[in-house]
Scaffold this motif. Sequence first.
Motif: not given
Length: 128
Positions: A8-10, A12-18, A68-72
Amino acid sequence: MYAIGGNAEVARTAGIRIDRIAWVVLIIGSLLAAFAGILYSGHYGSISATQGSGWIFRSSPRPSSAAPASTAARAPSSGALTGLLTLQLVVNVMTLVGVPPLWNQFLNGAIIIVALIISLFASGEKQE
């Protein structure tokens, strides 16, 4: 949701509004569930308070919605579909054999627990 990816952090850094995407998905899902309830009540004329009791595992895309969102985002749709079809196949076979309905919930829970344990060991990642 799949566009967010495994990190999720990557994203977010790429500009995706999580956060916005997650809220939109939850709102659309809630609206569709409400619409399905209205259609169901219109078709049958009434609904009891316990109408959908026990269907949560058969309708969720992933057995653990608390992940968590990173594994989902790692779960492919084919894996979720395979799991849902397996659960329904077990229920159908048990109905044909004549097993009491109480055992359906027990076996659904047991299958999900076994799948989660297999997933835990197969992923090779250390859990928090």
